[in-house]
Scaffold this active site. Structure first.
Site, PDB file in Angstrom:
ATOM      1  N   ASN A 190      38.789  48.680  43.245  1.00  0.00           N
ATOM      2  CA  ASN A 190      37.823  49.338  44.508  1.00  0.00           C
ATOM      3  C   ASN A 190      37.963  50.177  45.407  1.00  0.00           C
ATOM      4  OD1 ASN A 190      36.924  46.869  43.175  1.00  0.00           O
ATOM      5  ND2 ASN A 190      37.110  45.735  44.889  1.00  0.00           N
ATOM      6  N   ASP A 197      36.596  40.238  32.355  1.00  0.00           N
ATOM      7  CA  ASP A 197      35.995  40.180  33.860  1.00  0.00           C
ATOM      8  C   ASP A 197      36.928  39.276  34.502  1.00  0.00           C
ATOM      9  OD1 ASP A 197      35.155  41.303  36.232  1.00  0.00           O
ATOM     10  OD2 ASP A 197      33.723  40.122  37.001  1.00  0.00           O
TER      11      ASP A 197
END
Ligand code: FAD
Length: 627
Positions: free
Chosen positions: A62, A352
């Site tokens: 991230n 995912d």
């Protein structure tokens, strides 16, 4: 207790934790320690290959700036984090992590982490700062590098399955830690010249949504239980942002990630009537100006808008997966390519989850969910403490020499206010949005600084033998309590002489849920509820003396819950002190529902005094270094 061997380990740097920040610390410390002939020891309560928040793997890194390619600047990142935290952030710390984070990601790739690339060889971005990975084995890859680095330094530098309970102190300096093996009757005493805390944040402080048959399911796997907060508080360190809990919105019940949906697939979430709650509440965004009127809208405000609709009876809230998938497929020029794209998107959607939250894929399968055909429910989870993600709680650490203002700089970078005690990742506060890559990077920064501290303060720790004996007796006491009283009732769970850790945890969670604004109170509290919560916590603290453990595993559970209880107290005291609502969507102070920039654009810090046992809660200034 009689058959517990005491194992003493002497080292130079003790790294506590084996997660992302600790692995970063190990890699960096090993490099500098070798130059100076120093020893580095790491201790983790679990097995490093699968310990901490990244245990199951992740589907995205991230935090990646992309400085070399000119994609973004470090200053941009600082602005983004400041906006997401409604103005309250240590810009010096965020800056320092962001300027070094790209090199960390490149190391991950060198060690074998598959990062998605486009046809030009560039990383595939999920959003502006996030890059996609095949991350099922992310933690194993990172742990392998850390283990190799420590093993190259010398034998016996890694202790797994040892739960650390308390700091060891030599006056006002932290000189080690004590704990116990969760597999053998061994009490561990680690003596060190500097200590680096990386024991993560805290989960299961609040009553989770998943109770009964779902107990244990949470967004943040329940491995981290407030040990960083407890350890630093007990050492006497100043703490910051203890009121800033994080409440992620995730796919309901299995807590699957939503990042790929919102950012990569550009999906929209709506209420049950199909209304986009991000668009239907401009008045609320205005109320929280300037943050509500600046893009991207902070995560807590996005939560708040969805919760307004839910409270108004417009739930469930849905992720419109089917619309997003169909729209992306429709962008293809012909039917053949549309079909191919549809298959690709379906595969990505499932992967995912399989990369980081397998249970969500199981739940979708079990409930006949076809994301390309029907939407899926999302919901605000229970509150967590995770200062490296979108929370901010942690210790108040000294900033980097070259950029920190004088008010934020009192010693070695990333050292807490306690001499010799360094913090990184969730353990260090007011520097949110570090995530996996930033936590590893902060571990590197803190370790380099800790080695410098050792070189410049190379004194042998002095630890009083009586201190160790007293700690050993107190830490192992729950085993004795169980043995002493277990025969007094026919059911060992019901006994007037002790409380088992599970019951203790339920009591803590009920207090936090009902008084500190948990799920059942729709994250709302006030002064009176908080004060009552503190009274009940004080009684719980008294009863913690009566915790009983039937096994080593239960002994760990006892201390995990004591750690959670201290995290809970720091939280309630800080929420009580801040007389405004700065992060609606994380919590609302019903008695002060508005933002108050004039009086509360500041940090709320707290400290527990080791000598008096008293708490202090106070303000610290927010100083901007980036315009
Ligand atoms: P952790 O990595 O959690 O490590 C804590 C370590 O401390 C563990 O080894 C644990 O076993 C050990 N420990 C705990 N208590 C004790 C004790 N008493 N004694 C000894 N050892 C102890 N980041 C991203 O980049 N991308 C994502 O998609 C992403 N998704 C996330 C999803 C979830 C559900 C969560 C929870 C986090 C996510 N993050 C993501 C953030 C990232 O995982 C964290 O920022 C990072 O792991 C924090 O590093 P840390 O070292 O502070 O804690």
């Amino acid at each position: 207790m009689a058959n517990f061997e005491t194992v003493e380990v002497s080292t130079d740097l003790l790294i506590i934790g084996g997660g992302m920040s600790a692995c970063g610390a190990a890699v960096e410390a090993a490099y500098w320690a070798k130059k100076h002939g120093l020893k580095v020891t790491l201790v983790d309560k679990a097995a490093m290959d699968r310990s901490g928040a990244v245990a199951m793997g992740l589907s995205a890194i991230n935090l990646y700036i992309g400085q070399a390619a000119g994609d973004n600047t470090v200053e941009d990142y600082v602005r983004y984090v400041r906006q997401d935290l409604m103005g309250i952030t240590r810009e010096d710390l965020v800056y320092s992590i962001a300027r070094h984070v790209d090199s960390t990601v490149h190391l991950f790739e060198k060690w074998g982490l598959p990062i998605w690339k486009d046809e030009n060889g560039k990383y595939v971005h999920e959003g502006r700062w996030q890059i996609m990975i095949n991350g099922e084995s992310y933690k194993i890859i990172v742990a392998e590098a850390a283990k190799n680095a420590l093993n190259a330094l010398g034998p016996d530098n890694i202790y797994e399955r040892v739960f650390i309970v308390e700091p060891l102190m030599d006056g006002d300096r932290c000189v080690g830690a004590v704990g116990f093996s969760v597999r053998e009757n061994k009490f561990y005493v680690f003596k060190a010249k500097a200590v680096l805390v990386g024991m993560g944040g805290a989960v299961h402080v609040f009553r989770p949504r998943s109770t009964g048959e779902g107990l244990g399911r949470s967004w943040y796997p329940p491995f981290n239980t407030g040990s960083s907060a407890y350890f630093t508080l007990k050492a006497g360190a100043e703490m910051t942002c203890q009121e800033v809990r994080f409440i992620p919105v995730r796919f309901k019940d299995a807590y699957g990630p939503v990042g790929a949906w919102f950012l990569l697939f550009k999906s929209v979430a709506t209420n049950a009537l199909g209304e986009d709650y991000m668009k239907t509440h401009p008045d609320v965004l205005e109320q929280y100006a300037p943050y509500g009127l600046t893009k991207p809208i902070p995560a807590n405000l996005r939560n708040h808008l969805g919760l307004i609709d839910e409270r108004a009876g417009k739930g469930p809230i849905y992720m419109r997966t089917e619309e997003a998938i169909q729209r992306l497929a429709q962008e293809m020029p012909d039917e053949k390519q549309r079909k191919k794209k549809l298959k690709e998107l379906e595969a990505e959607a499932w992967e995912d989850f399989l990369d980081m939250t397998i249970s969500q894929a199981l739940l979708w399968a079990a409930t006949n969910t076809f994301p390309e055909e029907k939407p899926s429910e999302i919901a605000a989870c229970e509150p967590y403490f995770i200062g490296s993600h979108s929370g901010a709680s942690g210790a108040w650490v000294s900033g980097p020499e070259d950029i920190a203002p004088a008010e934020y700089q009192w010693g070695y970078t990333n050292m807490s206010t306690v001499k010799g005690l360094f913090c990184a990742g969730d353990a260090s506060g007011a520097s949110s949005h570090k995530f996996s890559s930033g936590s590893f990077t902060e571990g590197r920064i803190a370790a380099k600084s800790a080695i410098r501290f050792i070189v410049e303060n190379n004194e042998e720790p002095k630890v009083d033998a009586a201190q160790i004996e007293e700690l050993k007796a107190r830490i192992l006491k729950p085993l004795d309590t169980f043995e002493q009283y277990k025969g007094m009732t026919t059911d060992p769970d019901v006994n007037p002489n002790y409380i088992r850790p599970k019951q203790f945890m339920f009591r803590l969670q009920k207090i936090m849920d009902e008084y500190a604004g948990g799920v059942s109170k729709s994250f709302t509290t006030n002064k009176y509820l908080l004060e009552r919560g503190l009274e009940l916590l004080a009684m719980l603290k008294e009863d913690s003396e009566k915790l009983a453990a039937e096994s080593l595993h239960e002994l760990m559970r006892c201390w995990e819950n004591v750690h959670r209880m201290w995290q809970a107290e720091a939280h309630i005291r800080s929420v009580l002190f801040r007389e405004e609502t700065r992060w609606p969507g994380y919590y609302i102070r019903a008695d002060f529902p508005n933002l108050d920039e004039e009086n509360w654009k500041c940090f709320v810090n707290c400290r527990w005094d080791r000598n008096t046992g008293q708490w202090e809660v106070f303000k610290r200034p927010v100083i901007s270094i980036i315009d």
